[in-house]
Each structure stands twice: as structure tokens, then as C-alpha cells.
Design an enzyme around this catalytic site. Sequence first.
Site, PDB file in Angstrom:
ATOM      1  N   HIS A   1       0.834  -1.207   0.000  1.00  0.00           N
ATOM      2  CA  HIS A   1       0.000   0.000   0.000  1.00  0.00           C
ATOM      3  C   HIS A   1       0.870   1.260   0.000  1.00  0.00           C
ATOM      4  O   HIS A   1       0.644   2.179  -0.798  1.00  0.00           O
ATOM      5  CB  HIS A   1      -0.914  -0.010   1.233  1.00  0.00           C
ATOM      6  CG  HIS A   1      -1.592   1.288   1.497  1.00  0.00           C
ATOM      7  ND1 HIS A   1      -2.861   1.576   1.044  1.00  0.00           N
ATOM      8  CD2 HIS A   1      -1.174   2.395   2.186  1.00  0.00           C
ATOM      9  CE1 HIS A   1      -3.194   2.802   1.427  1.00  0.00           C
ATOM     10  NE2 HIS A   1      -2.199   3.317   2.129  1.00  0.00           N
ATOM     11  N   GLU A   2       1.875   1.303   0.890  1.00  0.00           N
ATOM     12  CA  GLU A   2       2.734   2.488   0.972  1.00  0.00           C
ATOM     13  C   GLU A   2       3.519   2.696  -0.321  1.00  0.00           C
ATOM     14  O   GLU A   2       3.666   3.836  -0.798  1.00  0.00           O
ATOM     15  CB  GLU A   2       3.709   2.348   2.153  1.00  0.00           C
ATOM     16  CG  GLU A   2       3.052   2.341   3.512  1.00  0.00           C
ATOM     17  CD  GLU A   2       2.292   3.623   3.809  1.00  0.00           C
ATOM     18  OE1 GLU A   2       2.725   4.700   3.318  1.00  0.00           O
ATOM     19  OE2 GLU A   2       1.259   3.568   4.494  1.00  0.00           O
TER      20      GLU A   2
ATOM     21  N   HIS B   1       1.658   4.419  -3.077  1.00  0.00           N
ATOM     22  CA  HIS B   1       1.674   5.893  -3.081  1.00  0.00           C
ATOM     23  C   HIS B   1       2.827   6.408  -3.945  1.00  0.00           C
ATOM     24  O   HIS B   1       2.678   7.399  -4.668  1.00  0.00           O
ATOM     25  CB  HIS B   1       1.820   6.425  -1.655  1.00  0.00           C
ATOM     26  CG  HIS B   1       0.578   6.300  -0.822  1.00  0.00           C
ATOM     27  ND1 HIS B   1      -0.631   6.829  -1.212  1.00  0.00           N
ATOM     28  CD2 HIS B   1       0.360   5.725   0.389  1.00  0.00           C
ATOM     29  CE1 HIS B   1      -1.547   6.591  -0.286  1.00  0.00           C
ATOM     30  NE2 HIS B   1      -0.975   5.911   0.696  1.00  0.00           N
TER      31      HIS B   1
ATOM     32  N   GLU C   1      -5.714   7.049  -0.904  1.00  0.00           N
ATOM     33  CA  GLU C   1      -5.698   5.841  -0.077  1.00  0.00           C
ATOM     34  C   GLU C   1      -6.404   4.685  -0.777  1.00  0.00           C
ATOM     35  O   GLU C   1      -5.923   3.544  -0.760  1.00  0.00           O
ATOM     36  CB  GLU C   1      -6.350   6.120   1.280  1.00  0.00           C
ATOM     37  CG  GLU C   1      -5.568   7.056   2.180  1.00  0.00           C
ATOM     38  CD  GLU C   1      -4.172   6.554   2.475  1.00  0.00           C
ATOM     39  OE1 GLU C   1      -4.017   5.342   2.749  1.00  0.00           O
ATOM     40  OE2 GLU C   1      -3.239   7.371   2.425  1.00  0.00           O
TER      41      GLU C   1
END
Length: 427
Positions: free
Chosen positions: A287-288, A291, A367
Site C-alpha cells: 500500500h505504501e 503511493h 488511499e
Amino acid sequence: QRRVYRTTTHVPQELGQIMDSETFEKSRLYQLDKSTFSFWSGLYSEVEGTMILLCGGIPFLWNLSGQISGRAGFGPEYEIVQSLVFLLLATLFSAVTGLPWSLYNTFVIEEKHGFNQQTLGFFFKDAIKKFIVTQCILLPVTSLLLYIIKIGGDYFFIYAWLFTLVVSLVLVTIYADYIAPLFDKFIPLPEGELKQQIETMAKSIDFPLTKVYVVEGSKRSSHSNAYFYGFFKNKRIVLFDTLLEDYSALNKEPAEGEDGENEETKSKTKNKKQGCKNEEVLAVLGHELGHWKLGHTVKNIIISQMNSFLCFFLFAVLIGRKELFAAFGFYDTQPTLIGLMIIFQFIFSPYNEVLSFCLTVLSRRFEFQADAFAKELGKAKDLYSALIKLNKDNLGFPVSDWIFSMWHYSHPPLLERLQALKDAKQE
């Protein structure tokens, strides 16, 4: 939102599979306490700020700064010196008045709900260190900014903006290597399966990873987090030890013969299994890294700098208006630092609220996109379980008033994120 905390005393049906009633009640009481604290501390802040304005606190502090700098041999012509004294006194006042609230939050609310791991001595040592480090950065940067504004001529706002851009990039670059280690211990992630899996995942998406660190966040709090930093081909990943189930000090039994402080920590956390399994940690990192891969970091920097340039331009337009200074008690002088404070803190206040809301909406969109990226990496199932664990570890309350959520939550509510992952998880 407080009504939601007070009245939602049973686990809603849609949450039955992901949250037990004990955790739900703990999170409800924690968020209710935080809400109460936020109300009273916010009310105090508003009253304090209003009284400072009504009683002429800003010009009083400016005149006091002039007296102090005058005694040191710096007359009124040394405006930058007087500005630095003013800034030092203002930040000292803020630190002192904010200290009781910080103590209450840490040693009453966070302690009551099992998150605080600090001793009183650690807290004060940390607070003093933060104040000193802040002054070591704030005072030189402010003096240079004021000097640039003074000598910049008609286009000083361009030079001031470029200076703040350089400073922000430098601080982002050096923060994790030189500033953060002053407060927490950073150690390289030991060789092993998790490190190999992280490196493999980073390589698969061309993320230029150079190092992976673990920060001992458990000495401060049992809250967990992860982030990456660095520019160009020098990216580093930082994992809080509280994020790692196999690594968190809160999951380890104290060695025989260890001191009473460890026994106290053990008693606080004896019923808690902290952190995520390796597969779930990888999903969180997926997920990070999403970004980064989707350009969210760069987009945020661009938006921030566009806003900064606009603010400096408007500052250049407004700084010559004597009535602005007179409204705040400055009738004979127009100090540059006071002008910055009036325009950025007060004049721009409504604009900043609107901008903050727009950035919150954008953040929630980012997100969802980062979750979708982790899903494409095949991490949907592990991210699903990781989000539930992190919500439990941090006692997040999964029921929100929609208006409160829309205005305040930079991350989508848990149920919305889980629903977006659910189909892929089942597949």
C-alpha cells in the site's frame, strides 16, 4: 460524532465478523475520551488565542523582545534580531501553556487505554530535546527568510518561495537520518525472510530501495506505523517495531531478572498481541509503495509548493497595508515577522480551512488507489486482515458520522476500505 461514540454500544451487524465486542467497547471508550480531550483543549486554545488578541499580547511580546535585544546591544535597526527573540519567547510560551495538556493526554488518556510506554523522565527529556532541536532549525531558517524578504526587492516573494522550497527538501532528506534518530533508535532490519521479501517486492515495481530500518517506537507508544523517505535513487523504508508481530518488544516476555520498569510494561500489555504477520506487513508496504508508484508523493509536493507560492504572492500584495498592522496593535512599525504572522495565521485562516478539506478529499482518493495497487500485487487478503489488526491495535472506532468523517478523516473509514478489498479477497 460524540453521539455516535455514546450511543453505539453494540457491534453493528456488518462488523460482527471483524471485531469482537470487547475490542469494540475499548475502542469506543478510547475515542470518547479523546473526543472529550480534543473539545476542552481546543476550547482552551481558542480562548487563549482570543485573549492574546484582545489584550494586545502580540505587540506586548514584540516590545519585550525589543527591550531584551536592546539590552544585548541591538537597537531597533536590528529588526531580525528582535524577530528571533520574539519567536523564541513565543514558542517558549506555547510550549509551557501546552505542557499540561500534553501531560494529561500522555499520562492519563494514553496511559488509561494502554498505549503510553513513557516514563515521566523520558517525557520531559524528550520535550526539552524537541524544543532545542526546533529552535536550532527554526531560528536560522527564519532569520534567512526575513533577510531574503528585506533585500529581495519587488520580486522577493519568488526568492522567499524558492528558499522555503529548498529548506523543505533538505529537511525531508535529512530528517530520518539525522533528526529522528535524536529521539528514537533506528536499526537496520535484520537479515531474514521478511527483509528478502521486502527487497523482492521493491524490485518488482522498480522501487529504488537502499535500506530498511526498524524504529523502536514501543519505548514511546504502542501505536504502529510505517513509511518511506528519500529522493531519486536513495529510498529507505522505516517500520515501527510495533507493526511487526515477531519483532515488537510489547510481545516479548521480559528476561528473568530484568528491572521493574519492564515488569510494568509487561503488565500493561500482557493480554495484547501486537502487530502483523510478515505477509500482512508486506501488504501494508505494498500500500505504501503504491503511493510512490502512483505518484502521490510527487503530486502532494507539487500541490504544497503551488500553495506556498500563492501564499507568498498574496503576502507581497498585502504586506504594505498599514491597517492590517494597526488592527493588531502595531501603529508605528510594520515588522516583517509580524506581517508574516498576521497574514499567514489570520488572514489566510478561512482559505486554509477550505484547502485542508480539499486535501482531505484528495488524500482519501489516494488511499483507495494505494489499496487497489496492493490488490494488484496480490496482497488483497493480507491487507484486509492487516487493516483489521491495525484498527484493533490502535483502538480505531469503525463507526463514523458521515459529515465528521468527510471533514476530518484523511483515510477512508475502515468499512469502506474493507469493502473495496472484499471482492478481490474472495477471488
